[in-house]
Scaffold this motif. Structure first.
Motif, PDB file in Angstrom:
ATOM      1  N   TYR A  21      41.753   2.883  29.279  1.00  0.00           N
ATOM      2  CA  TYR A  21      41.490   1.004  29.332  1.00  0.00           C
ATOM      3  C   TYR A  21      41.999  -0.283  28.566  1.00  0.00           C
ATOM      4  CZ  TYR A  21      37.695   1.104  25.994  1.00  0.00           C
ATOM      5  OH  TYR A  21      37.376   0.575  24.980  1.00  0.00           O
ATOM      6  N   GLY A  64      44.001  -0.837  17.864  1.00  0.00           N
ATOM      7  CA  GLY A  64      44.285   1.169  17.222  1.00  0.00           C
ATOM      8  C   GLY A  64      42.101   0.590  16.386  1.00  0.00           C
ATOM      9  N   GLU A  90      37.310  -3.519  11.939  1.00  0.00           N
ATOM     10  CA  GLU A  90      37.224  -3.014  13.391  1.00  0.00           C
ATOM     11  C   GLU A  90      37.340  -1.733  13.778  1.00  0.00           C
ATOM     12  OE1 GLU A  90      38.972  -5.926  16.981  1.00  0.00           O
ATOM     13  OE2 GLU A  90      39.977  -4.410  16.480  1.00  0.00           O
ATOM     14  N   ASN A  92      35.048   1.707  15.395  1.00  0.00           N
ATOM     15  CA  ASN A  92      34.374   2.815  16.518  1.00  0.00           C
ATOM     16  C   ASN A  92      33.407   3.644  16.102  1.00  0.00           C
ATOM     17  OD1 ASN A  92      37.178   1.622  17.496  1.00  0.00           O
ATOM     18  ND2 ASN A  92      37.197   3.688  18.880  1.00  0.00           N
ATOM     19  N   GLY A 115      33.265  -1.701  18.075  1.00  0.00           N
ATOM     20  CA  GLY A 115      33.105  -1.123  19.730  1.00  0.00           C
ATOM     21  C   GLY A 115      32.584  -0.058  20.286  1.00  0.00           C
ATOM     22  N   GLN A 117      31.340  -1.203  23.402  1.00  0.00           N
ATOM     23  CA  GLN A 117      31.404  -1.008  24.602  1.00  0.00           C
ATOM     24  C   GLN A 117      30.259  -1.120  25.485  1.00  0.00           C
ATOM     25  OE1 GLN A 117      34.294  -2.422  24.304  1.00  0.00           O
ATOM     26  NE2 GLN A 117      34.574  -0.345  22.490  1.00  0.00           N
ATOM     27  N   ARG A 129      35.402   6.996  26.258  1.00  0.00           N
ATOM     28  CA  ARG A 129      34.423   6.671  24.344  1.00  0.00           C
ATOM     29  C   ARG A 129      34.261   7.857  24.094  1.00  0.00           C
ATOM     30  NH1 ARG A 129      36.699   2.216  22.586  1.00  0.00           N
ATOM     31  NH2 ARG A 129      35.101   1.933  21.053  1.00  0.00           N
ATOM     32  N   ASP A 154      30.593  -5.566  20.496  1.00  0.00           N
ATOM     33  CA  ASP A 154      31.930  -5.698  21.735  1.00  0.00           C
ATOM     34  C   ASP A 154      31.210  -5.102  22.356  1.00  0.00           C
ATOM     35  OD1 ASP A 154      33.587  -6.509  19.821  1.00  0.00           O
ATOM     36  OD2 ASP A 154      35.747  -5.448  20.427  1.00  0.00           O
ATOM     37  N   GLU A 188      39.434  -5.885  31.336  1.00  0.00           N
ATOM     38  CA  GLU A 188      40.704  -5.449  32.694  1.00  0.00           C
ATOM     39  C   GLU A 188      41.235  -4.819  32.839  1.00  0.00           C
ATOM     40  OE1 GLU A 188      43.901  -8.058  31.376  1.00  0.00           O
ATOM     41  OE2 GLU A 188      42.375  -9.572  30.190  1.00  0.00           O
TER      42      GLU A 188
HETATM   43  C1  LIG Z   1      41.664  -3.290  20.731  1.00  0.00           C
HETATM   44  S1  LIG Z   1      39.700  -2.922  20.914  1.00  0.00           S
HETATM   45  C2  LIG Z   1      40.053  -2.188  18.919  1.00  0.00           C
HETATM   46  C3  LIG Z   1      38.735  -2.091  17.920  1.00  0.00           C
HETATM   47  C4  LIG Z   1      38.301  -0.341  18.540  1.00  0.00           C
HETATM   48  N1  LIG Z   1      39.800   0.655  18.707  1.00  0.00           N
HETATM   49  C5  LIG Z   1      37.732  -0.509  19.584  1.00  0.00           C
HETATM   50  O1  LIG Z   1      38.015   0.694  20.491  1.00  0.00           O
HETATM   51  O2  LIG Z   1      36.084  -0.551  19.460  1.00  0.00           O
HETATM   52  C6  LIG Z   1      39.080  -4.201  20.417  1.00  0.00           C
HETATM   53  C7  LIG Z   1      38.726  -4.380  21.636  1.00  0.00           C
HETATM   54  O3  LIG Z   1      39.085  -4.385  22.785  1.00  0.00           O
HETATM   55  C8  LIG Z   1      38.094  -4.807  24.157  1.00  0.00           C
HETATM   56  N2  LIG Z   1      39.441  -3.968  24.931  1.00  0.00           N
HETATM   57  C9  LIG Z   1      40.403  -3.080  25.164  1.00  0.00           C
HETATM   58  N3  LIG Z   1      40.438  -3.200  26.076  1.00  0.00           N
HETATM   59  C10 LIG Z   1      40.272  -4.111  27.516  1.00  0.00           C
HETATM   60  C11 LIG Z   1      40.217  -4.059  28.499  1.00  0.00           C
HETATM   61  N4  LIG Z   1      41.370  -3.955  29.168  1.00  0.00           N
HETATM   62  N5  LIG Z   1      39.774  -5.460  28.737  1.00  0.00           N
HETATM   63  C12 LIG Z   1      38.794  -5.350  27.997  1.00  0.00           C
HETATM   64  N6  LIG Z   1      38.949  -5.000  26.997  1.00  0.00           N
HETATM   65  C13 LIG Z   1      39.267  -4.394  26.143  1.00  0.00           C
HETATM   66  C14 LIG Z   1      36.790  -3.446  23.806  1.00  0.00           C
HETATM   67  O4  LIG Z   1      36.009  -4.068  24.005  1.00  0.00           O
HETATM   68  C15 LIG Z   1      37.866  -3.355  22.214  1.00  0.00           C
HETATM   69  O5  LIG Z   1      36.295  -3.323  21.292  1.00  0.00           O
END
Ligand SMILES: C[S@@+](CC[C@H](N)C(=O)[O-])C[C@H]1O[C@@H](n2cnc3c(N)ncnc32)[C@H](O)[C@@H]1O
Ligand code: SF4
Length: 374
Positions: A21, A64, A90, A92, A115, A117, A129, A154, A188
């Motif tokens: 996603y 990232g 941030e 994981n 993160g 989720q 994940r 998150d 999204e």
């Molecule tokens: C870009 S990630 C970076 C942090 C880390 N790599 C992770 O995956 O948790 C930051 C946050 O953006 C959110 N995110 C990424 N893609 C998304 C999407 N398509 N729709 C909504 N939230 C998104 C996720 O909740 C994620 O924790």
């Protein structure tokens, strides 16, 4: 000579794999590049550091997966960055070990955004994940044990196959950990991603059923003592007087200037917005030659900045002073939106008025703000 920018973003793009996603600027594999990339970040900091104020307020390492960056490189980078009252990384869950948690704390990191989720194994599978629910919980406890007293989770709502009871269960799990901060994003399915291709039809079928999900999130988190301070963000209120809002993101929402380093990083500097190239090779090789990375530069006129200030400011529960909104708000539209109970003008003690969206207006979010734009 020092500049005036108080907020620094640093992008660490490397991930162990790509979640279906996600359409952020990420790089999978290329482990041998981590050292060169950090070298390039330090060179960019050297070139641009003059823009930063002597005392920077916030530093944010985003990705990232910053915590996937090769062992020695992350501490090396943190040591070279300016110190700040809030330094967020941030992370994981599957990358967080007791050793890493202690390293981050020792390197001056004050806040970790984890993160999670979801805590449902099948939804984590849909999202591709790597972390199990148990790994999310362990990571959280490792951070606590390393004396982190500002942890954000998150979470996502609107995941394909997510039932109301699965959403409730995620909220229960998150609350049981008692994080200081929660970001609850609506998933999204970005057009063109593998994910939209695989799950788009299912999401369209579920759209109606999921309409009330965010209301449920707001209700449950409010009832548990969290302040819904921004469209998708919540923080604990009873916190011994500490302001637990994400100070770095708050700077974006308040329209402050910030400097971004790394591939794909954005900077807003007065009348200019810069976007660094998302290409790793081009970024690293320019900086290895002492040159700024290729980037797009967009001029921001007063009107654009005022409009952005309105769009971002109205995401906050504090709204924005009417004096800052007058140039960007259409007065007739404001009257209509007030009559519909979506926005209100709050009288502040000092004779000033503040434009705030009502909870219903905030749920509709961007649509109300677009209506208000002059
Ligand atoms: C870009 S990630 C970076 C942090 C880390 N790599 C992770 O995956 O948790 C930051 C946050 O953006 C959110 N995110 C990424 N893609 C998304 C999407 N398509 N729709 C909504 N939230 C998104 C996720 O909740 C994620 O924790
Ligand atoms: S780990 Fe985070 S940044 Fe990397 S692909 Fe997954 S969601 Fe995107």
């Amino acid at each position: 000579m020092s500049g005036e920018v108080q907020h620094l973003y640093v992008h660490l793009p490397f991930c162990a794999h790509r979640c279906g996603y996600c359409d952020f600027v990420t790089v999978v594999g290329r482990e041998s590049w981590h050292g060169r990339y950090v070298e390039a970040l330090l060179a960019e900091l050297e070139l641009e550091g003059g823009l930063l104020a002597e005392r920077v307020e916030t530093v944010f390492l985003g990705g990232g997966t910053p915590t996937f960056t090769d062992g020695a490189q992350l501490p090396r980078l943190l040591a070279a960055l300016p110190t700040a009252a809030e330094v967020t990384v941030e992370a994981n869950p599957e990358t967080v070990t007791p050793v890493l948690a202690r390293q981050l704390r020792a390197a001056g990191v004050t806040r970790v955004s984890l993160g999670a989720q979801s805590f449902q194994p099948e939804l984590l599978g849909v999202l591709e994940r790597r972390a199990s629910p148990a790994a999310v919980r362990s990571a959280f406890y490792y951070l606590r044990d390393a004396s982190f007293d500002n942890i954000s989770l998150d979470l996502l709502h609107g995941v394909p196959g997510q039932s109301t009871s699965a959403l409730e269960a995620d909220i229960d799990e998150a609350l049981a950990l008692a994080p200081e901060h929660i970001s609850y994003y609506e998933l999204e399915a970005k057009a063109g991603t593998r994910f939209a291709h695989a799950h788009g039809a299912e999401l369209a079928r579920q759209a109606e059923a999921m309409e009330g999900y965010f209301d449920l999130v707001v209700e449950r988190l409010n009832a548990a003592g969290y302040r819904w301070y921004e469209t998708a963000n919540f923080c604990r209120v009873k916190a011994g007087g500490r302001d637990l809002r994400a100070q770095h993101n708050l700077a974006y929402w308040l329209g402050r200037d910030y400097l971004g380093l790394g591939i794909g990083a954005v900077s807003t500097l007065g009348g200019e917005r810069r976007r660094n190239t998302p290409r790793l090779n081009a970024y690293v090789s320019s900086l290895a030659h002492g040159e700024s990375p290729p980037r797009e530069v967009e001029a921001l006129d007063e009107r654009t900045r005022a409009q952005e200030r309105l769009m971002l400011g109205l995401r906050l529960d504090t709204g924005l002073p009417l004096s800052e909104a007058t140039r960007s708000v259409d007065k007739a539209a404001l009257g209509r939106v007030e009559r519909l109970g979506l926005a209100t003008l709050r009288a502040d003690g000092d004779g000033q008025r503040t434009l705030v969206l009502t909870p219903r207006g905030r749920r509709l979010g961007g649509a109300v703000t677009v209506e208000l734009l002059a």
